[in-house]
Design an enzyme around this catalytic site. Structure first.
Site, PDB file in Angstrom:
ATOM      1  N   ASP A  18      83.641  31.858  15.927  1.00  0.00           N
ATOM      2  CA  ASP A  18      83.778  33.000  15.139  1.00  0.00           C
ATOM      3  C   ASP A  18      82.495  33.431  14.514  1.00  0.00           C
ATOM      4  O   ASP A  18      82.213  33.894  13.538  1.00  0.00           O
ATOM      5  CB  ASP A  18      84.724  32.890  13.975  1.00  0.00           C
ATOM      6  CG  ASP A  18      86.086  32.331  14.411  1.00  0.00           C
ATOM      7  OD1 ASP A  18      86.530  32.612  15.417  1.00  0.00           O
ATOM      8  OD2 ASP A  18      86.719  31.524  13.445  1.00  0.00           O
ATOM      9  N   GLU A 209      92.675  40.803  16.742  1.00  0.00           N
ATOM     10  CA  GLU A 209      91.858  40.246  15.334  1.00  0.00           C
ATOM     11  C   GLU A 209      90.442  40.298  15.631  1.00  0.00           C
ATOM     12  O   GLU A 209      89.970  41.112  16.574  1.00  0.00           O
ATOM     13  CB  GLU A 209      92.279  38.891  15.169  1.00  0.00           C
ATOM     14  CG  GLU A 209      91.942  37.887  16.441  1.00  0.00           C
ATOM     15  CD  GLU A 209      92.675  36.271  16.196  1.00  0.00           C
ATOM     16  OE1 GLU A 209      93.059  36.167  15.142  1.00  0.00           O
ATOM     17  OE2 GLU A 209      91.926  35.672  16.883  1.00  0.00           O
TER      18      GLU A 209
END
Length: 476
Positions: A18, A209
């Site tokens: 991420d 997302e």
């Protein structure tokens, strides 16, 4: 001379997915979640930060833990995990870290005087009346914050939309006051989910997302993970809070759609969810993303690829490589670890690490390591069975005449060397059973030039693949 850079760009025992890269001063800082080797859940670790000088993206330094999961007042017992964060420099010059705990629908903020110091809990993002964003009736749950500060305004992008959940609408944006936690405008919806995309241009690549925002040449680029999971897409607008249109795919962590070296629909790695962003470092743009290891979704590692922009501002899709920040082929001499494989596959084709209804089984090779979580042991490829292959891209070869491979496990056979995933072998390196790492050599000539290298196992049982060496050894 700088040492060559390759993927993953951090040590093979580190698992920071991420990734949100930001340049502050003369260093690039990467903020991300923190997975564990052999983990059983996403993001169980405290936040750590890694940084590198902008002039050398091979020289990464661990800045240590910058924020503990128990630092949030709602998580004093540490039962909740810290999901993907982002950091921005506020109008007051301080650095603000935004994140969501895995079981709460709200956005938390922490603050620090330096980019990679110890962050202190600061507050929760809320409306002017004190109601927390995500808690007001009708609010969508908050998730994966991405932030961009312009003057006195900070734009906060969030959202999470499962493919089969009609209650979600899409990605969201709020404008925050200079105090960095009070909502000034919004939330407004930007990119649709799968239930609200008809006629929008986002069909097939709807929002899932991983919101991240960047600005370049007057255009706002909203990077996100689509409902397909493995791809990082982008949308573009001249405004930070409206009129975003679909741009394309920046990178796929199974190399879907790339057709320069294989059929576009063929996956060449075991993908999964993806999250990252883009950043400009010394006039070169890169995409930071993550790959999956250890045959699960829970041990993810950061990777880098250089990207370019066309004249109209669009971004051609980047190919997964072993080169990382190297900005060109790796030297065709020396020893390379097998964990830098950018292609990994076997006869049982799969686009995802997580197979439908199950995790990867014993048919599949995987990148892994020895020891337990926290062990600083070099990664390697395990479970190469007959027909399975590992690919490495790219190498600039000149007078390579000998190949060495280091393997272990119970298999007996050979590693064939190819320069195309479906090509004819240039030759093979015989390998034999060993309970310890054992090096095998063969005189084998690689044509001069830039090549991909594929090692395909042919033999009994299975082997683990630790490293290989290219050298101008004895001629054939």
């Amino acid at each position: 001379m700088k040492k060559p850079g390759f993927n993953p760009y951090l040590p093979s025992w580190e698992y920071v997915p991420d990734g949100e890269p930001h340049v502050f001063g003369d260093r690039v800082y990467v903020y991300g979640s923190h997975d564990h080797f052999n983990g059983y859940v996403y993001c169980p670790g405290d936040y750590v930060c890694w940084s590198a000088p902008v002039c050398d993206l091979t020289d990464w330094t661990c800045e240590g833990v910058i924020y503990k999961r128990t630092d949030d007042p709602e998580n004093g017992d540490g039962e909740m995990c810290l999901y993907a964060p982002d950091v921005t420099q506020g109008p007051d010059g301080r650095y603000y870290l935004y994140y969501v705990l895995d079981r709460l629908p709200i956005v938390s903020a922490a603050v620090c005087d330096t980019p990679a110091g110890t962050y202190r809990f600061y507050g929760y993002v809320h409306y002017p009346d004190g109601t927390l964003l995500g808690k007001r009736p009708g609010d969508q749950p908050q998730f994966d914050p991405g932030v961009l500060t312009e003057g006195e305004t900070t734009w906060l992008y969030t959202g999470f939309c499962r493919k089969n959940d009609p209650s979600r609408i899409g990605s969201m944006v709020c404008a925050l006051e200079p105090d960095m936690v009070t909502v000034k405008e919004g939330p407004d919806f930007l990119i649709p989910d799968a239930f609200h995309s008809q006629g929008t241009g986002f069909e097939g690549h709807e929002f899932f997302e991983a919101s991240s925002i960047r600005k370049r040449n007057g255009l706002y680029y909203l990077i996100y993970s689509s409902i397909l999971g493995h791809e990082l897409c982008y949308a573009v607008s001249r405004f930070p809070n409206r009129d975003f249109t679909y741009g394309g795919v920046i990178v796929s962590n199974n190399d879907s759609y790339i057709s320069t070296y294989k059929p576009a629909e063929r996956p060449m790695y075991y993908g999964g969810n993806n999250h990252g962003s883009i950043v400009e470092i010394q006039d070169q743009w890169y995409v930071f993303y993550h790959r999956h290891t250890n045959g699960t979704n829970f041990s993810r590692q950061g990777c880098i690829e250089p990207i370019t922009f066309r004249g109209d501002g669009s971004i051609p899709q980047a190919e997964m490589t072993s080169c990382g920040p190297n900005q060109g082929p790796l030297p065709g001499n020396g020893t390379y670890p097998a964990y830098i494989a950018c292609n990994l596959y076997c006869r049982a084709e799969s686009a995802f690490t997580a197979l439908p209804g199950d995790w990867m089984d014993c048919r599949f090779p995987k990148i892994t390591q020895d020891g337990c979580g926290g062990s600083e042991a070099q990664g390697y490829i395990a479970n190469l069975r007959d027909g399975a292959a590992a690919g490495f891209k790219y190498f600039s070869c000149d007078a390579v005449k000998q190949i060495s491979v280091t393997t272990r496990a119970m298999g007996n056979g050979a590693l064939e060397l190819l320069t195309f995933w479906d090509g004819n072998p240039l030759g093979e390196i015989p390998v034999t059973s060993s309970n310890e790492w054992k090096t095998h050599k063969a005189d084998l000539r690689i044509p001069d030039g830039v090549h991909a290298l594929y090692f395909r196992y042919r033999g009994t049982k299975n082997i683990s693949f630790h490293s290989f060496t290219l050298s101008a050894g004895p001629g054939v």
